[in-house]
Design a protein around this motif. Structure first.
Motif, short mmCIF file in Angstrom:
data_model
loop_
_atom_site.label_atom_id
_atom_site.label_comp_id
_atom_site.label_asym_id
_atom_site.label_seq_id
_atom_site.Cartn_x
_atom_site.Cartn_y
_atom_site.Cartn_z
N SER A 1 29.47 -17.59 38.48
CA SER A 1 30.24 -18.15 39.61
C SER A 1 31.80 -17.71 39.74
CB SER A 1 30.00 -19.86 39.28
OG SER A 1 28.91 -20.12 39.47
N SER B 1 35.25 -21.94 40.88
CA SER B 1 34.09 -22.57 40.18
C SER B 1 34.57 -22.72 38.83
CB SER B 1 32.73 -21.88 40.58
OG SER B 1 32.55 -22.05 42.00
N GLY C 1 30.40 -12.05 38.26
CA GLY C 1 29.86 -12.01 39.56
C GLY C 1 30.36 -11.08 40.49
N LEU D 1 22.73 -7.01 37.09
CA LEU D 1 23.09 -8.33 37.20
C LEU D 1 22.62 -8.94 38.49
CD1 LEU D 1 26.28 -8.84 35.30
CD2 LEU D 1 24.04 -9.21 34.38
P1 GDP Z 1 29.63 -21.25 45.27
O1 GDP Z 1 30.25 -22.53 44.51
O2 GDP Z 1 28.42 -21.73 46.20
O3 GDP Z 1 30.60 -20.44 45.99
O4 GDP Z 1 28.84 -20.34 44.23
P2 GDP Z 1 29.20 -19.96 42.95
O5 GDP Z 1 30.80 -20.26 42.67
O6 GDP Z 1 28.43 -20.67 41.72
O7 GDP Z 1 29.00 -18.45 42.65
C1 GDP Z 1 29.38 -17.63 43.74
C2 GDP Z 1 29.59 -16.40 42.92
O8 GDP Z 1 28.11 -16.02 42.43
C3 GDP Z 1 30.09 -15.05 43.81
O9 GDP Z 1 31.27 -14.65 43.34
C4 GDP Z 1 29.12 -14.10 43.72
O10 GDP Z 1 29.49 -12.75 43.59
C5 GDP Z 1 28.20 -14.47 42.36
N1 GDP Z 1 26.88 -14.10 42.63
C6 GDP Z 1 25.77 -14.42 43.85
N2 GDP Z 1 24.76 -13.65 43.49
C7 GDP Z 1 24.87 -12.86 42.35
C8 GDP Z 1 24.27 -11.99 42.11
O11 GDP Z 1 22.99 -11.53 42.45
N3 GDP Z 1 24.49 -11.34 40.71
C9 GDP Z 1 25.64 -11.75 40.15
N4 GDP Z 1 26.05 -11.21 39.10
N5 GDP Z 1 26.53 -12.67 40.70
C10 GDP Z 1 26.11 -13.15 41.86
#
Ligand code: GDP
Ligand code: CA
Length: 330
Positions: A205, A210, A236, A304
């Motif tokens: 995240s 987050s 991420g 990942l």
């Molecule tokens: P939000 O609260 O909806 O913005 O979501 P989060 O903070 O939980 O997640 C967003 C992060 O998840 C981003 O920085 C993305 O780069 C990461 N992310 C999304 N999809 C993927 C993936 O397939 N692999 C990895 N490693 N990270 C991901």
């Protein structure tokens, strides 16, 4: 096995779905970010908690990544017809049910953690081993300071949701404030879950809006540092960019480069002043692993990309196995 996952919304949900797939018999406690929360039209909305709840309960829109499946948007049309601001925040008709129930319970004095448990009881009845705890019951909201030539002093502050949903993270973020964070107390059960865990996973995240706020709740960073469980963090940022979202717009604001190694160093090793025992980067970022490991943050390399829950489960399991093997029999 007791697993604790620190998670935001969309990335956190995809990650947790994989963790669940990897360890179907474990108890998985998600500590969810609430620093994106906002009050809209009198309703308390917790975007990350709802994304986790819907996604893991099969009620989420997988393509959009947030909100309810089979959603319609009639209520927001009515709000627009009245000129009721704000109109930029997506509020689906089915989603409104959640916000209304939550707001009613909060108004009646029920703490957010209890409200969340009751909302999740509907969605997660099939999986009693899954538990969602907000990081705190106390309101925390993130504000972003942006440049605005027309504002006094050339800057103004907008709610994080406005920055992201209305402004699409286009204006440069000059500063970030999590209002309420200093006074926030960990929600009941969060510190206990961390201290009683067998495994702690920091999801991929957003590190700024987050995971950052979760660790900033007074006491939680200490609880992660004190847990007897191994703590693994997952990047991420892949090949210098987030897979989705706006982490690349906000990392520079906190002085961290948009790079998997820089984020790993930002979280830091528990042997130093950080929170991680191991940092997991994507195969495309393998070049940084040796230097990070040499600097005291053991760094593992895996594919990942969370294309499916099975793909996520596979990298989570192999990274965890690698860390457990390196620790030896306990
Ligand atoms: P939000 O609260 O909806 O913005 O979501 P989060 O903070 O939980 O997640 C967003 C992060 O998840 C981003 O920085 C993305 O780069 C990461 N992310 C999304 N999809 C993927 C993936 O397939 N692999 C990895 N490693 N990270 C991901
Ligand atoms: Ca979020």
């Amino acid at each position: 096995m007791q697993i604790v996952v620190l998670a935001g919304g969309v990335g956190g949900s995809r990650f947790t779905a994989g963790v669940r797939r990897a360890y179907p018999d474990a108890t998985v406690t998600i500590v969810g970010n609430t620093a994106d929360d906002i009050t809209i039209h009198g309703m308390r909305v917790c975007p990350d908690l709802d994304t986790l709840m819907y996604t893991l309960g099969g009620g989420g829109d997988a393509e959009r990544g947030w909100g309810r499946l089979d959603e319609s948007w009639r209520a927001i049309e009515e709000l627009r017809a009245y000129g009721a601001e704000p109109t930029w925040f997506g509020l689906g008709d089915r989603d409104l049910g959640t916000h209304l129930v939550r707001t009613g319970m909060l108004a009646a004095g029920v703490p957010l953690s209890e409200v969340t448990a009751r909302l999740c009881a509907r969605w997660w009845a099939h999986d009693p081993g899954l538990r969602l705890l907000p990081m705190t019951d106390d309101p925390v909201e993130t504000y972003v300071e942006i440049a605005d030539a027309e504002a006094p002093g050339g800057r103004r502050s907008v709610h994080f949701q406005e920055y992201w949903v209305r402004l699409h993270a286009v204006p440069e973020a000059l500063a970030l404030t999590q209002v309420g964070i200093e006074a926030a107390r960990p929600a009941p059960g969060v510190e206990e879950a961390l201290l009683g865990a067998d495994l702690v996973l920091v999801g991929p995240s957003n590190p700024v809006v987050s995971i950052g706020p979760i660790l900033a709740v007074p006491g939680l960073r200490d609880a992660v540092r004190a847990t007897p469980a191994p703590v693994l963090g997952f990047s991420g940022i892949l090949h210098g960019a987030p897979v989705l979202g706006m982490a690349h717009r906000l990392l520079p604001t906190i002085g961290v480069a948009v790079d998997a190694a820089a984020v790993g160093r930002h979280y830091g090793a528990r042997t130093g002043s950080g929170v991680l025992d191991a940092w997991v980067v994507d195969t495309g970022d393998a070049g940084s692993a040796a230097a990070l490991t040499a600097d005291g943050l053991p760094t593992l390399v895996h594919d990942l990309v969370m294309s499916t829950p099975d793909a996520t489960a596979a990298f989570v399991r192999s990274a965890v196995d690698e860390v457990l093997e390196s620790r030896g029999p306990r």
